[in-house]
Design a protein around this motif. Structure first.
Motif, mmCIF file in Angstrom:
data_model
loop_
_atom_site.group_PDB
_atom_site.id
_atom_site.type_symbol
_atom_site.label_atom_id
_atom_site.label_comp_id
_atom_site.label_asym_id
_atom_site.label_seq_id
_atom_site.Cartn_x
_atom_site.Cartn_y
_atom_site.Cartn_z
ATOM 1 N N VAL A 53 26.372 78.644 49.801
ATOM 2 C CA VAL A 53 26.635 79.128 51.561
ATOM 3 C C VAL A 53 26.862 79.726 52.462
ATOM 4 O O VAL A 53 26.647 80.506 53.825
ATOM 5 N N LYS A 54 29.217 80.076 51.567
ATOM 6 C CA LYS A 54 29.562 80.713 52.314
ATOM 7 C C LYS A 54 29.032 82.585 52.415
ATOM 8 O O LYS A 54 29.332 83.460 53.596
ATOM 9 N N ILE A 55 28.392 82.753 51.490
ATOM 10 C CA ILE A 55 27.154 83.731 51.212
ATOM 11 C C ILE A 55 26.817 84.685 52.240
ATOM 12 O O ILE A 55 26.449 85.181 52.950
ATOM 13 N N ILE A 56 25.873 82.771 52.617
ATOM 14 C CA ILE A 56 24.961 82.890 54.023
ATOM 15 C C ILE A 56 25.279 83.249 54.596
ATOM 16 O O ILE A 56 24.523 84.173 55.803
ATOM 17 N N PHE A 57 26.240 82.046 54.855
ATOM 18 C CA PHE A 57 26.877 82.654 56.313
ATOM 19 C C PHE A 57 27.649 84.146 56.669
ATOM 20 O O PHE A 57 27.692 84.492 57.919
ATOM 21 N N SER A 58 28.281 84.694 55.719
ATOM 22 C CA SER A 58 29.034 85.879 55.897
ATOM 23 C C SER A 58 27.989 87.184 55.628
ATOM 24 O O SER A 58 28.028 87.632 56.853
ATOM 25 N N ASN A 89 33.141 95.359 67.232
ATOM 26 C CA ASN A 89 31.919 94.681 65.913
ATOM 27 C C ASN A 89 32.611 95.195 63.977
ATOM 28 O O ASN A 89 31.777 94.609 63.455
ATOM 29 N N TRP A 90 32.130 96.726 64.115
ATOM 30 C CA TRP A 90 32.770 96.540 62.685
ATOM 31 C C TRP A 90 34.196 95.973 62.007
ATOM 32 O O TRP A 90 34.358 95.529 61.458
ATOM 33 N N GLN A 91 35.287 95.675 63.325
ATOM 34 C CA GLN A 91 36.253 94.733 62.880
ATOM 35 C C GLN A 91 35.958 93.564 62.147
ATOM 36 O O GLN A 91 36.366 92.843 60.911
ATOM 37 N N HIS A 92 34.982 92.684 63.020
ATOM 38 C CA HIS A 92 34.133 91.655 63.208
ATOM 39 C C HIS A 92 33.272 92.001 61.589
ATOM 40 O O HIS A 92 33.177 90.902 61.181
ATOM 41 N N THR A 93 32.861 92.715 60.985
ATOM 42 C CA THR A 93 31.858 92.667 60.049
ATOM 43 C C THR A 93 32.620 93.106 58.869
ATOM 44 O O THR A 93 32.685 92.277 57.561
ATOM 45 N N THR A 94 34.019 93.261 59.075
ATOM 46 C CA THR A 94 34.989 93.665 57.629
ATOM 47 C C THR A 94 35.534 92.549 57.696
ATOM 48 O O THR A 94 35.372 92.163 56.785
ATOM 49 N N MET A 95 35.818 91.831 58.450
ATOM 50 C CA MET A 95 35.968 90.310 58.468
ATOM 51 C C MET A 95 34.911 89.534 57.543
ATOM 52 O O MET A 95 35.661 88.780 56.683
ATOM 53 N N TYR A 96 34.086 89.349 58.200
ATOM 54 C CA TYR A 96 32.935 88.501 56.995
ATOM 55 C C TYR A 96 32.641 89.589 55.200
ATOM 56 O O TYR A 96 31.948 88.599 54.685
ATOM 57 N N LEU A 97 32.438 90.382 55.240
ATOM 58 C CA LEU A 97 32.691 91.055 54.603
ATOM 59 C C LEU A 97 33.465 90.788 53.713
ATOM 60 O O LEU A 97 32.659 90.422 51.812
ATOM 61 N N PHE A 98 34.783 90.191 53.529
ATOM 62 C CA PHE A 98 35.975 89.410 52.892
ATOM 63 C C PHE A 98 35.168 88.398 52.447
ATOM 64 O O PHE A 98 35.175 87.521 51.070
ATOM 65 N N ILE A 101 32.878 88.143 49.848
ATOM 66 C CA ILE A 101 33.345 88.418 48.479
ATOM 67 C C ILE A 101 33.933 87.499 47.403
ATOM 68 O O ILE A 101 33.444 87.126 46.728
ATOM 69 N N SER A 102 34.578 86.724 48.257
ATOM 70 C CA SER A 102 35.159 85.099 48.864
ATOM 71 C C SER A 102 33.665 84.256 47.916
ATOM 72 O O SER A 102 33.748 83.493 46.755
ATOM 73 N N GLY A 103 32.389 84.426 48.227
ATOM 74 C CA GLY A 103 31.663 83.818 48.264
ATOM 75 C C GLY A 103 30.625 83.710 46.727
ATOM 76 O O GLY A 103 30.779 83.215 45.659
ATOM 77 N N ILE A 104 30.445 85.361 46.708
ATOM 78 C CA ILE A 104 30.581 85.873 45.724
ATOM 79 C C ILE A 104 30.816 85.315 43.775
ATOM 80 O O ILE A 104 30.991 85.041 43.043
ATOM 81 N N VAL A 105 32.680 85.283 44.075
ATOM 82 C CA VAL A 105 33.299 85.217 43.068
ATOM 83 C C VAL A 105 33.260 83.403 43.088
ATOM 84 O O VAL A 105 33.681 82.950 41.414
ATOM 85 N N ASP A 106 33.178 82.917 43.683
ATOM 86 C CA ASP A 106 32.964 81.593 43.796
ATOM 87 C C ASP A 106 32.115 81.399 43.554
ATOM 88 O O ASP A 106 32.062 80.259 42.166
ATOM 89 N N VAL A 107 30.803 81.716 43.329
ATOM 90 C CA VAL A 107 29.735 81.351 41.888
ATOM 91 C C VAL A 107 29.609 81.889 40.924
ATOM 92 O O VAL A 107 29.715 80.875 40.061
#
Length: 266
Positions: A53-58, A89-98, A101-107
């Motif tokens: 879900v974290k990956i999807i939202f991000s 917009n790029w700063q917000h994109t960077t926030m979502y990117l991390f 990554i957190s969601g991928i590590v969770d999985v």
């Protein structure tokens, strides 16, 4: 996105996870104490689902920031004359990117034995730190109320990052987990508050950004938001405790019924 929707999206993200954590961790805590709740496998499935879900939202957040009509559309530098393109917009994109990554590590943490336990908390801590770090430089040289309302957000972001860093070493600590849940709820509702103050969804101008009284009210309002988060946490904790007690009572009744049947057989 510099509008209400751009703040409502991450706000919804944090509220969803704050409410979910405020239910999951009390259930997990009472389950470990009673030995009659869901097993570790069940909670592992929950963690994998949470990561997905974290990956999807991000990903939704990154796509929204890049491909809204006035977004950068993956252009970082260009134009005539050449200049940086939509850095907000790029700063917000960077926030979502991390957070992605957190969601991928969770999985991977809960589906592969090769990923060390604790890395999921560490990466989420880094994601929250990056969020706070970006917002710190995001509001420099902006009006006072704009700076103040975003600076209050730092309390939740850096507080959550510090709490998660402690969780790397103090795994399954219910106090830290509840504290983190409350800060996630606080972040979520405060994102909505920022949207209402700076970009009222009903139209019209935002609040007077040079009025000191507005700063005083927003500071007090921030405390009210945290009180609401604590209330939600307390209600969900009580419901989780009640649910676990009901499950234990049902197991006791079944055990007593079996003893009565066995006694009648003799």
């Amino acid at each position: 996105m510099a509008n209400f929707k751009g703040h409502a999206l991450p706000g919804s993200f944090f509220i969803l996870f704050g409410v979910w954590w405020s239910v999951k961790y009390p259930l997990k805590y009472h389950s470990r104490r009673s030995k009659n709740g869901p097993g570790n496998r069940c909670f592992s499935y929950m963690e994998v689902t949470e990561g997905a879900v974290k990956i999807i939202f991000s990903v939704i957040g990154m796509l929204a920031e890049q491909f809204v009509p006035d977004g950068p559309h993956l252009h970082l530098y260009g134009g005539d004359p050449s200049a940086w393109v939509k850095l907000m917009n790029w700063q917000h994109t960077t926030m979502y990117l991390f957070f992605c990554i957190s969601g991928i590590v969770d999985v991977f943490t809960y589906t592969s034995a090769k990923v060390p336990i604790g890395l999921d908390r560490l990466v989420l801590s880094v994601a929250l730190f990056v969020e706070g770090f970006l917002f710190y430089f995001h509001v420099m040289h902006r009006p006072l109320v704009d700076q103040h309302i975003h600076s209050l957000l730092f309390i939740a972001t850096f507080g959550g990052a510090a709490s998660l860093l402690l969780e790397v070493f103090l795994r399954d600590n219910i106090v830290l987990e509840l504290f983190r849940s409350s800060l996630a709820l606080l972040q979520g509702t405060w994102f909505f508050q920022i949207g209402f103050v700076l970009y009222p969804p009903w139209g019209g101008p935002g609040w007077d950004e040079d009025d000191h009284s507005n700063m005083m009210f927003l500071t007090m309002c921030f405390c009210w938001h945290y009180a609401l988060a604590i209330l939600i946490l307390a209600v969900n904790y009580a419901l989780a405790y009640r649910r676990q007690q009901s499950a234990e009572d049902e197991i006791s009744e079944e055990a007593n019924s079996e003893l009565i049947v066995l006694g009648a057989g003799f």
